[in-house]
Design a protein around this motif. Structure first.
Motif, PDB file in Angstrom:
ATOM      1  N   VAL A   1       0.856  -0.884  -0.013  1.00  0.00           N
ATOM      2  CA  VAL A   1      -0.313   0.278   0.213  1.00  0.00           C
ATOM      3  C   VAL A   1       0.673   1.281   0.499  1.00  0.00           C
ATOM      4  CG1 VAL A   1      -1.946   1.333   1.630  1.00  0.00           C
ATOM      5  CG2 VAL A   1      -1.905  -0.825   1.153  1.00  0.00           C
ATOM      6  N   PRO A   2       1.995   1.494   1.268  1.00  0.00           N
ATOM      7  CA  PRO A   2       2.496   2.755   0.548  1.00  0.00           C
ATOM      8  C   PRO A   2       2.972   3.067  -0.202  1.00  0.00           C
ATOM      9  CG  PRO A   2       3.285   0.766   2.342  1.00  0.00           C
ATOM     10  CD  PRO A   2       1.782   0.706   2.485  1.00  0.00           C
ATOM     11  N   ARG A   3       3.746   1.806  -1.342  1.00  0.00           N
ATOM     12  CA  ARG A   3       4.700   1.709  -2.586  1.00  0.00           C
ATOM     13  C   ARG A   3       3.311   2.444  -3.651  1.00  0.00           C
ATOM     14  NH1 ARG A   3       6.218  -3.381  -2.646  1.00  0.00           N
ATOM     15  NH2 ARG A   3       4.672  -4.681  -3.970  1.00  0.00           N
ATOM     16  N   ALA A   4       2.172   1.939  -3.202  1.00  0.00           N
ATOM     17  CA  ALA A   4       0.848   2.150  -4.781  1.00  0.00           C
ATOM     18  C   ALA A   4       1.572   3.825  -4.173  1.00  0.00           C
ATOM     19  CB  ALA A   4       0.064   1.480  -4.587  1.00  0.00           C
ATOM     20  N   LEU A   5       1.011   4.357  -3.179  1.00  0.00           N
ATOM     21  CA  LEU A   5       0.616   5.653  -2.913  1.00  0.00           C
ATOM     22  C   LEU A   5       1.805   6.128  -3.312  1.00  0.00           C
ATOM     23  CD1 LEU A   5      -1.122   7.679  -1.046  1.00  0.00           C
ATOM     24  CD2 LEU A   5       0.033   6.918   0.525  1.00  0.00           C
ATOM     25  N   ALA A   6       2.864   6.019  -3.139  1.00  0.00           N
ATOM     26  CA  ALA A   6       4.074   7.033  -2.904  1.00  0.00           C
ATOM     27  C   ALA A   6       4.359   6.959  -4.397  1.00  0.00           C
ATOM     28  CB  ALA A   6       5.169   6.031  -3.123  1.00  0.00           C
ATOM     29  N   ARG A   7       3.792   5.896  -5.421  1.00  0.00           N
ATOM     30  CA  ARG A   7       3.628   5.283  -6.838  1.00  0.00           C
ATOM     31  C   ARG A   7       2.699   6.706  -7.137  1.00  0.00           C
ATOM     32  NH1 ARG A   7       1.812   0.430 -10.208  1.00  0.00           N
ATOM     33  NH2 ARG A   7       1.980   1.362 -12.246  1.00  0.00           N
ATOM     34  N   ALA A   8       1.468   6.241  -6.846  1.00  0.00           N
ATOM     35  CA  ALA A   8       0.540   7.462  -7.295  1.00  0.00           C
ATOM     36  C   ALA A   8       0.790   8.567  -7.244  1.00  0.00           C
ATOM     37  CB  ALA A   8      -0.765   7.229  -6.528  1.00  0.00           C
ATOM     38  N   ARG A   9       1.110   8.824  -6.182  1.00  0.00           N
ATOM     39  CA  ARG A   9       1.737  10.632  -5.356  1.00  0.00           C
ATOM     40  C   ARG A   9       2.590  11.880  -6.875  1.00  0.00           C
ATOM     41  NH1 ARG A   9       1.235  10.790   0.999  1.00  0.00           N
ATOM     42  NH2 ARG A   9      -0.637  11.312   1.162  1.00  0.00           N
TER      43      ARG A   9
ATOM     44  N   MET B   1     -13.830  10.162  -0.479  1.00  0.00           N
ATOM     45  CA  MET B   1     -12.067   9.322   0.560  1.00  0.00           C
ATOM     46  C   MET B   1     -10.833   9.858   0.577  1.00  0.00           C
ATOM     47  SD  MET B   1     -11.466   5.202  -0.241  1.00  0.00           S
ATOM     48  CE  MET B   1     -12.698   4.457   1.322  1.00  0.00           C
ATOM     49  N   THR B   2      -9.981   9.649   1.113  1.00  0.00           N
ATOM     50  CA  THR B   2      -8.534  10.482   1.383  1.00  0.00           C
ATOM     51  C   THR B   2      -7.766   9.633   0.889  1.00  0.00           C
ATOM     52  OG1 THR B   2      -8.560  10.070   3.398  1.00  0.00           O
ATOM     53  CG2 THR B   2     -10.109  12.102   2.869  1.00  0.00           C
ATOM     54  N   ASP B   3      -6.746  10.207   0.787  1.00  0.00           N
ATOM     55  CA  ASP B   3      -5.182   8.844   0.604  1.00  0.00           C
ATOM     56  C   ASP B   3      -5.434   8.050   1.882  1.00  0.00           C
ATOM     57  OD1 ASP B   3      -4.309   9.525  -2.138  1.00  0.00           O
ATOM     58  OD2 ASP B   3      -2.993  10.499  -1.527  1.00  0.00           O
ATOM     59  N   LEU B   4      -5.190   8.508   2.964  1.00  0.00           N
ATOM     60  CA  LEU B   4      -5.256   7.484   3.880  1.00  0.00           C
ATOM     61  C   LEU B   4      -6.151   7.012   4.759  1.00  0.00           C
ATOM     62  CD1 LEU B   4      -3.376   8.147   6.781  1.00  0.00           C
ATOM     63  CD2 LEU B   4      -4.581   9.748   7.977  1.00  0.00           C
ATOM     64  N   GLU B   5      -7.533   7.230   4.145  1.00  0.00           N
ATOM     65  CA  GLU B   5      -8.306   6.386   4.302  1.00  0.00           C
ATOM     66  C   GLU B   5      -8.259   5.071   3.829  1.00  0.00           C
ATOM     67  OE1 GLU B   5     -12.413   9.619   5.593  1.00  0.00           O
ATOM     68  OE2 GLU B   5     -11.700   9.331   3.684  1.00  0.00           O
ATOM     69  N   LEU B   6      -8.369   5.760   2.209  1.00  0.00           N
ATOM     70  CA  LEU B   6      -8.139   4.423   1.422  1.00  0.00           C
ATOM     71  C   LEU B   6      -6.863   3.199   1.600  1.00  0.00           C
ATOM     72  CD1 LEU B   6      -8.565   3.178  -1.373  1.00  0.00           C
ATOM     73  CD2 LEU B   6      -6.977   4.322  -2.467  1.00  0.00           C
ATOM     74  N   ALA B   7      -5.504   4.532   2.028  1.00  0.00           N
ATOM     75  CA  ALA B   7      -4.508   3.422   2.577  1.00  0.00           C
ATOM     76  C   ALA B   7      -5.054   2.130   3.583  1.00  0.00           C
ATOM     77  CB  ALA B   7      -3.342   4.484   3.282  1.00  0.00           C
ATOM     78  N   HIS B   8      -5.750   2.935   5.115  1.00  0.00           N
ATOM     79  CA  HIS B   8      -6.658   2.001   5.696  1.00  0.00           C
ATOM     80  C   HIS B   8      -7.352   0.494   5.193  1.00  0.00           C
ATOM     81  CE1 HIS B   8      -4.973   3.625   9.190  1.00  0.00           C
ATOM     82  NE2 HIS B   8      -5.151   4.694   8.534  1.00  0.00           N
TER      83      HIS B   8
END
Lengths: 431, 156
Positions: free
Chosen positions: A25-33, B1-8
């Protein structure tokens, strides 16, 4: 084994999770950002290493930049939009910005044309695009018109894909005509916008058209200077003349000339300028455009005003003049000689389409156009994708999609046939 | 939905997504890549998710699209209409996992979601964008080919 027992066993075995899921999940979030920033600023993915922190660091560590952001609050969004462009950042620091504050609406879409940065060879327009919520990105194109509606000669538009609702340097108009352009006091901009829905990949829809007119501030109209160089260099066995360095507030250009007797045509150059304090001015520009023919764009030293500049050439891409195209048999993958380091890896028919895949040593596509057996030509760019291999080989894997392609062969028009990296960069004092 | 909510939410459902992709694509590396791509695409487009209660079926739909893209990239697969009359015997001779992987994509999606990933019939229909009746028909067809006697009570 009994089918139901087999089912229970299989079900139980699926509960073991793959180790790679832990940081997924953090990997995908970093890539999306990274993707969002890339789309907003229109810069190559490779240069986005620490983008998320870049603006914060700049604001906190760079005194003039922080001052520019804090003393003119309205510029804060502009400062974010130029955070990755050293040249435009310097322009903001020096308040080299013309506010526009224009807005237009059409067909449910709206554009706010907020700022302009201009010099004698380039206009950078900062805008916010909005439209129906289902659209994830917008792509503007534009024409610059004179007072009588005629298109101003020599100007081309470079549009950048932008996300809705965020200020960005979405449009750059760049001059590539002869001599200096004569810009009128009032500019007329005809702008067309396409929109993109992530749920329908690959399809851009026509969205809206806007027309703006605005005065060009006198102080921006003719800014720029030319440093005549006129020095010949031997690069990779070919002769290149460094004709001039053009320096303007929003961009700079290294103007080259090639010896017609060269066996290869220069198709790309890796270089930078360095001043007496070791500050580097890299190849490239905020719009993403890196060259126009033999004129190469680079970050501008305009506001730094260095006394000495040295050109460093670190690599080049060449096209053998006797080898401008290669024909590929899509059934057997047999072809004529390919560029150095390029390997064709497959050609698959998918319905009416054909997908040709390859590996290449550099992240610059080796082809630009294709010729069909019936003699017609097509631009390859829209069907061409290329990304780094994930096996650590350092190669790039590319795919060329040939839409509705009934033929068994395709002729690729080559961008380059050889690339070189110099262990010791060539240098030339331009002072 | 925010990034944080989606992450959870993504952390909660990642195992289920992986299990779905594993059976749908038939390989651990491919499944991991598919879930990776799915969560990435979710971060790019979660603005469009108006009703957070539909998060699971929404992200599962993204996953199925990603998996289908991968399958298209690999090879052309048989469709339901092209199944031979002797298909049931052929599937019966295979280990269950291989049999699931060789089902036509339309049937495989239904059976994987319903009986291996724990989606209800309504959720499966929503995730695949199909009417519940179509899901029910495909479910019966898939179970028949696999010689599995599973009903609604056997959902995971």
């Amino acid at each position: 084994m009994d089918r139901m027992l087999e089912y229970e066993t299989l079900l139980a075995s699926l509960d073991a999770q793959a180790p790679g899921l832990d940081d997924l999940v953090p990997r995908a979030l970093a890539r999306a950002r990274r993707h969002r920033v890339r789309r907003r600023l229109g810069v190559p993915a490779a240069s986005l290493g620490g983008v998320a922190a870049a603006f914060v660091l700049l604001v906190n560590l760079s005194v003039p930049f922080a001052r520019a952001c804090s003393s003119v609050p309205v510029l804060r969004d502009l400062a974010a939009a130029v955070a990755l462009s050293p040249t435009l950042r310097a322009a903001v620091e020096h308040d080299y910005v013309q506010p526009l504050g224009l807005r237009a609406e059409d067909n449910g879409f709206a554009v706010e044309l907020s700022y302009l940065m201009a010099d004698r060879g380039q206009l950078v327009l900062f805008a916010v695009f909005t439209g129906p919520e289902e659209y994830d990105a917008f792509l503007p194109t534009a024409r610059l018109l004179g007072p009588n509606g005629e298109e101003l000669p020599g100007w081309s538009a470079v549009g950048t894909s932008v996300v809705p609702g965020e200020l960005s340097g979405a449009l750059t108009l760049i001059y590539s005509g002869e001599g200096s352009p004569a810009l009128p006091e009032t500019l007329y901009l005809e702008c067309a916008v396409e929109c993109y829905d992530d749920d329908r990949p690959g399809e851009w829809d026509a969205a809206a058209r806007f027309t703006f007119s605005f005065p060009l501030d006198e102080q921006f109209r003719d800014q720029g200077t030319t440093m005549e160089v006129d020095r010949w260099l031997e690069v990779d066995g070919n002769r290149i003349r460094v004709a001039a360095l053009e320096i303007a507030p929003t961009h700079a250009r290294l103007v080259l000339e090639q010896d017609p007797a060269n066996g290869e045509e220069l198709r790309g150059l890796e270089f930078w300028l360095e001043d007496e304090d070791g500050v580097r001015y890299e190849h490239g520009s905020a719009s993403g455009l890196s060259a126009m023919g033999d004129s190469y764009l680079l970050e501008s030293p305009w506001f730094a005003q260095p006394e000495h500049l040295t050109l460093h050439i670190a690599g080049a891409r060449w096209l053998d003049k006797s080898m401008s195209c290669v024909t590929v048999d899509l059934d057997t993958l047999e072809s004529g000689p390919l560029p150095e380091g390029v390997t064709l890896t497959g050609a698959q028919r998918r319905g009416e389409d054909v997908e040709l895949s390859y590996t290449a040593p550099v992240n610059q596509p080796f082809l630009s156009r294709i010729t069909l057996p019936d003699g017609s030509e097509a631009y390859a760019g829209l069907g061409l994708t290329q990304r780094p291999e994930e096996d650590g080989s350092g190669l790039y894997r590319g795919y060329l999609l040939l839409k509705d392609y009934p033929y068994d062969t395709v002729t690729l028009q080559l961008n380059w046939t050889r690339t070189t990296d110099f262990a010791q960069p060539l240098t030339l004092d331009l002072s | 939905m925010t990034d944080l909510e989606l992450a959870h939410r993504a952390e909660e459902i990642r195992g289920r997504l992986y299990r779905t992709a594993l059976l749908y694509l038939g390989g651990e590396a491919a499944a991991l890549d598919a879930v990776d791509e799915t969560v990435y695409r979710a971060f790019l487009s979660h603005r469009k998710l108006r009703q957070p209660e539909h998060f699971a079926t929404w992200i599962t739909r993204i996953l199925i699209n990603v998996c289908n893209d991968e399958l298209r990239r690999r090879k052309r697969e048989p469709s339901m209409a092209e199944l031979p009359e002797t298909a049931a015997e052929q599937f019966d001779a295979l280990p269950l996992r291989d049999a699931v992987e060789r089902l036509p994509r339309e049937l495989r999606a239904v059976v994987v979601l319903r009986y291996f990933s724990g989606y209800t019939l309504a959720e499966t229909a929503e995730a695949l964008g199909l009417p519940p009746g179509t899901v029910s028909t495909r479910q019966r067809k898939a179970l028949s080919l696999l010689r599995l006697e599973l009903g609604d009570e056997k959902e995971v």
